[in-house]
Design a protein around this motif. Structure first.
Motif, PDB file in Angstrom:
ATOM      1  N   UNK A 203     -20.533   5.097 -37.923  1.00  0.00           N
ATOM      2  CA  UNK A 203     -20.310   6.282 -38.732  1.00  0.00           C
ATOM      3  C   UNK A 203     -19.953   6.013 -40.178  1.00  0.00           C
ATOM      4  N   UNK A 204     -19.722   4.744 -40.550  1.00  0.00           N
ATOM      5  CA  UNK A 204     -19.421   4.428 -41.944  1.00  0.00           C
ATOM      6  C   UNK A 204     -20.654   4.652 -42.822  1.00  0.00           C
ATOM      7  N   UNK A 205     -20.398   4.976 -44.089  1.00  0.00           N
ATOM      8  CA  UNK A 205     -21.485   5.209 -45.035  1.00  0.00           C
ATOM      9  C   UNK A 205     -21.935   3.878 -45.629  1.00  0.00           C
ATOM     10  N   UNK A 206     -23.215   3.532 -45.550  1.00  0.00           N
ATOM     11  CA  UNK A 206     -23.701   2.284 -46.159  1.00  0.00           C
ATOM     12  C   UNK A 206     -23.516   2.311 -47.680  1.00  0.00           C
ATOM     13  N   UNK A 207     -23.116   1.186 -48.219  1.00  0.00           N
ATOM     14  CA  UNK A 207     -22.878   1.115 -49.664  1.00  0.00           C
ATOM     15  C   UNK A 207     -24.144   1.336 -50.473  1.00  0.00           C
ATOM     16  N   UNK A 208     -25.326   1.040 -49.878  1.00  0.00           N
ATOM     17  CA  UNK A 208     -26.568   1.197 -50.623  1.00  0.00           C
ATOM     18  C   UNK A 208     -27.253   2.541 -50.375  1.00  0.00           C
ATOM     19  N   UNK A 209     -26.560   3.491 -49.749  1.00  0.00           N
ATOM     20  CA  UNK A 209     -27.121   4.841 -49.684  1.00  0.00           C
ATOM     21  C   UNK A 209     -27.362   5.350 -51.099  1.00  0.00           C
ATOM     22  N   UNK A 210     -28.430   6.110 -51.323  1.00  0.00           N
ATOM     23  CA  UNK A 210     -28.855   6.409 -52.703  1.00  0.00           C
ATOM     24  C   UNK A 210     -27.881   7.240 -53.521  1.00  0.00           C
ATOM     25  N   UNK A 211     -26.983   8.000 -52.880  1.00  0.00           N
ATOM     26  CA  UNK A 211     -26.120   8.889 -53.647  1.00  0.00           C
ATOM     27  C   UNK A 211     -24.644   8.494 -53.581  1.00  0.00           C
ATOM     28  N   UNK A 212     -24.367   7.294 -53.101  1.00  0.00           N
ATOM     29  CA  UNK A 212     -22.986   6.821 -53.053  1.00  0.00           C
ATOM     30  C   UNK A 212     -22.428   6.740 -54.479  1.00  0.00           C
ATOM     31  N   UNK A 213     -21.251   7.341 -54.676  1.00  0.00           N
ATOM     32  CA  UNK A 213     -20.590   7.290 -55.976  1.00  0.00           C
ATOM     33  C   UNK A 213     -21.084   8.302 -56.984  1.00  0.00           C
ATOM     34  N   UNK A 214     -22.068   9.123 -56.610  1.00  0.00           N
ATOM     35  CA  UNK A 214     -22.590  10.122 -57.530  1.00  0.00           C
ATOM     36  C   UNK A 214     -21.875  11.454 -57.307  1.00  0.00           C
ATOM     37  N   UNK A 215     -21.433  12.092 -58.384  1.00  0.00           N
ATOM     38  CA  UNK A 215     -20.725  13.375 -58.230  1.00  0.00           C
ATOM     39  C   UNK A 215     -21.653  14.438 -57.659  1.00  0.00           C
ATOM     40  N   UNK A 216     -21.064  15.360 -56.913  1.00  0.00           N
ATOM     41  CA  UNK A 216     -21.780  16.496 -56.333  1.00  0.00           C
ATOM     42  C   UNK A 216     -22.801  16.094 -55.281  1.00  0.00           C
TER      43      UNK A 216
END
Length: 385
Positions: A203-216
């Motif tokens: 269930x953890x979010x992969x660090x290389x998901x395309x929108x990680x760290x992007x606002x909104x």
């Protein structure tokens, strides 16, 4: 005279019973009946009957099968027999509208950890939404249950829950979600509705998901702009995730999922509004939005379930994509030329019922589930001379 009236009455009752049985029994064909298709002759073998709106199917390494029933039951099939007692240990499942217990998948290392994943409609703040849980299968029970994904926000809508579960070759889990019948949500990026989710197996979010760290943006989102994805499978050569989704009136789509892309719903679509036939959005194309690989117009096929065929039983089907169709109760075969559909065949129209899921079994046969009150698990077998 009395005897004659009694005989006539009995014959009338028997006639009504037989007509009723004919009208309401599940559709099907005899085991000896041969069906002609463009590439193969085949037989449809009914393996299990009496499933209540079955939705998803998984093959266990020891030959058993797991089948989900939308009202909220997980069933085991052992040696071709449906066990009477459902698998215990599931969470509360809300079976309303199109929601309930949905897809099922095994962990890629199931033989070591016995983990089973399933999607379902769960209750939470604001209403209900698609959730994914996993548990360890021990005999006829799930143990160590944990919810690894919960759709946010939830709502009281009764439709478009998605949902298919697919592990890729790197062990990432993809979850397909619908727009919940609230179409504008598919373009809202801090909303899970109308998206494909990508997670680690816990269930953890992969660090290389395309929108990680992007606002909104919800960091779990891998792609967005989807209406209601009910079919997903990995391409056997490229390993890419392929999906299909329901359009409105017309406009059902096949897509290849590419990280960070916007698939357009409801801004672009080949479908139109129900009843009025009015256009939806701005048309069929827009810069920055993905157009479908293949689509159906003017009438939807209502796709659900899909599988690439790679087995030996039907050699002329190798590499073809199979899609269940709820409308017209058929199986659709797509022949591919790279990332282009070069041929389409409709099979089994009206033979079985509303085909909800399509899977290739470990034995190389194709297996189908029908979404009926008395649904069946059936197997396609070759009958070629």
């Amino acid at each position: 005279m009395v005897l004659k009236r009694l005989t006539t009455s009995l014959l009338l009752v028997l006639t009504v019973f037989l007509v009723g049985f004919t009208l309401f029994r599940p559709p099907g064909v005899g085991a000896d009946e041969i069906i002609e298709t463009q590439e193969h002759q085949l037989r449809v073998i009914t393996l299990v009957e009496g499933l209540e709106h079955p939705w998803g199917l998984a093959f266990l390494p020891d030959g058993r099968m797991l089948v989900t029933e939308r009202p909220g039951r997980l069933r085991l099939i052992v040696d071709g027999e449906l066990k009477s007692e459902p698998v215990a240990g599931l969470p509360e499942i809300v079976a309303v509208g199109q929601g309930g217990l949905l897809d099922i998948a095994l962990h890629p290392r199931f033989t070591d950890n016995h983990l089973v994943y399933f999607s379902y409609a769960g209750r939470g703040e604001g209403g209900i939404g698609t959730e994914v849980a996993r548990g360890r299968l021990v005999d006829n029970r799930l143990e160590d249950l944990e919810v690894i994904f919960s759709m946010e926000p939830k709502s009281n809508a009764r439709q478009h829950f998605g949902s298919r579960l697919v592990f890729d070759r790197e062990g990432f889990l993809y979850i397909t979600l619908g727009d919940r019948g609230e179409m504008d949500r598919a373009q809202v990026t801090d909303d899970h509705a109308g998206s494909v989710i990508r997670l680690h197996d816990d269930g953890r979010v992969p660090e290389d998901n395309p929108f990680v760290g992007k606002p909104d943006f919800k960091p779990e989102i891998y792609t967005y702009g989807h209406r209601n994805i009910q079919g997903a499978a990995l391409h056997p050569e490229s390993g890419k995730l392929w999906t299909h989704e329901h359009g409105p009136q017309g406009g059902d789509e096949v897509n290849i999922i590419r990280a960070g892309r916007n698939y357009g719903w409801p801004v672009i679509t080949h479908g139109v509004q129900y009843v009025t036939g009015a256009r939806i959005g701005v048309g069929t194309e827009k810069e920055g939005m993905e157009s479908p690989l293949h689509y159906w117009v003017p009438v939807s096929i209502a796709p659900s379930g899909m599988a690439f065929y790679t087995g030996e039983r039907f050699p002329n089907w190798r590499g073809d994509l199979f899609i269940g169709a709820l409308r017209d109760r058929m199986l659709v075969r797509l022949r591919l030329d790279g990332e282009r559909v070069s041929e389409e065949e409709h099979m089994l129209e009206g033979t079985l019922g509303r085909i909800r899921d399509v899977r290739q079994g470990p034995d190389g046969y194709l297996y189908l589930l029908t979404d009926e009150r008395r649904g069946v698990l059936a197997r396609l077998e070759p009958a070629d001379p």
